[in-house]
Design an enzyme around this catalytic site. Structure first.
Site, short mmCIF file in Angstrom:
data_model
loop_
_atom_site.label_atom_id
_atom_site.label_comp_id
_atom_site.label_asym_id
_atom_site.label_seq_id
_atom_site.Cartn_x
_atom_site.Cartn_y
_atom_site.Cartn_z
CD GLN A 166 -11.17 -3.66 -6.24
OE1 GLN A 166 -11.67 -2.54 -6.27
NE2 GLN A 166 -10.79 -4.31 -7.32
CG ASN A 217 -2.20 -0.82 0.91
OD1 ASN A 217 -3.05 -0.42 0.13
ND2 ASN A 217 -2.28 -2.00 1.52
CG HIS A 252 -9.51 -3.76 8.56
ND1 HIS A 252 -8.53 -4.25 9.38
CD2 HIS A 252 -10.52 -4.66 8.58
CE1 HIS A 252 -8.92 -5.41 9.89
NE2 HIS A 252 -10.13 -5.68 9.42
C1 GAR Z 1 -3.09 -4.90 3.90
O1 GAR Z 1 -3.92 -5.91 3.43
C2 GAR Z 1 -3.85 -4.04 4.90
O2 GAR Z 1 -5.20 -3.87 4.56
C3 GAR Z 1 -3.71 -4.84 6.16
O3 GAR Z 1 -2.39 -5.32 6.14
C4 GAR Z 1 -1.99 -5.49 4.79
C5 GAR Z 1 -0.69 -4.75 4.61
O4 GAR Z 1 -0.16 -5.00 3.34
N1 GAR Z 1 -3.96 -4.04 7.32
C6 GAR Z 1 -4.56 -4.49 8.40
O5 GAR Z 1 -4.94 -5.63 8.52
C7 GAR Z 1 -4.74 -3.45 9.49
N2 GAR Z 1 -5.68 -3.91 10.46
P1 GAR Z 1 0.99 -4.09 2.76
O6 GAR Z 1 2.09 -4.03 3.84
O7 GAR Z 1 1.45 -4.82 1.53
O8 GAR Z 1 0.42 -2.73 2.46
#
Ligand code: GAR
Length: 220
Positions: free
Chosen positions: A192, A32, A128
């Protein structure tokens, strides 16, 4: 710094700075974060600068991603502080030192406490990987599959004192398929996430988000 009206029930979240300084808090791989960097670099999000990426995990790949783009990357070890308050006081000190206007949680796996929330009220966003208020907290894909829902998705929201409870800005849905695993579901949702998180940040920067109690009005 941003020009934020901090009335409690009806707040237009706007930023009068020419450039919005964004700080990103991470714990892991940082896809992200990468989506945000890409959207700033390709001009989709204008007038924004990621000034610092802060991780609570030493070897988070997100720190490498930041460095590759010339962004300051800092590891703060929560274990080196006597308690959460002291850890968060240090966090706020660093955020302030970067003239932070907006804090983005991007896979930051800690509940943000009152030190940070009160310093950055209505200026902290989180993503989330469920349709909140369903399946808050950890292991959200496991929770989603175990419950047997047929639709899931992701949510961008303002961060308040609760766990994944703040006012919702944007959501996007995906189907849950019969043979889904945590990995396949997470991949579909992540696609998404990478769309709606930059979109929400863009809306914030353009002053198009108005918080009325727990409802976020999005202007065109
Ligand atoms: C993502 O899926 C985000 O939505 C989730 O962790 C992942 C991080 O991925 N966040 C949570 O669960 C927060 N409660 P990334 O490090 O590749 O962005």
């Amino acid at each position: 710094m941003s020009n934020t009206n901090t009335s409690t029930t009806n707040t237009t979240v706007a930023n009068s700075s020419i450039v919005t300084n964004i700080a990103v808090l991470v714990s892991g791989r940082g896809s992200n974060l990468q989506a945000m960097i890409d959207n700033i670099e390709n001009g989709n999000i204008k007038n924004a600068n990621i000034s610092v990426v802060i991780s609570d995990v030493a070897d988070a790949y997100a720190l490498e991603r930041a460095k590759k783009h010339g962004i300051d990357a800092i590891f703060i070890d929560p274990k080196s502080f006597a308690n959460k308050t002291e850890y968060e006081q240090e966090l706020v000190k660093i955020l302030n030192s970067y003239d932070t206007d907006l804090v983005i949680l991007a896979g930051y796996m800690r509940i943000v406490g009152k030190e940070v929330i009160s310093a950055y009220k209505n200026r902290i966003l989180n993503i989330h990987p469920t349709l909140l208020p369903s399946f808050t907290g950890l292991h959200s894909h496991r929770q989603t599959l175990d419950y047997g829902v047929k639709v899931s998705g992701c949510t961008v929201h303002f961060v308040d004192e609760g766990m994944d409870t703040g006012p919702i800005i944007l959501q996007s849905c995906v189907p849950v398929l019969e043979n889904d695993t945590e990995d396949t579901l997470s991949e579909r949702i992540l696609e998404q996430e990478h769309k709606i998180y930059p979109q929400a940040v863009k809306l914030f920067i353009e002053g198009k988000l108005k918080v009325e109690g727990r409802i976020v009005r999005v202007s065109k």
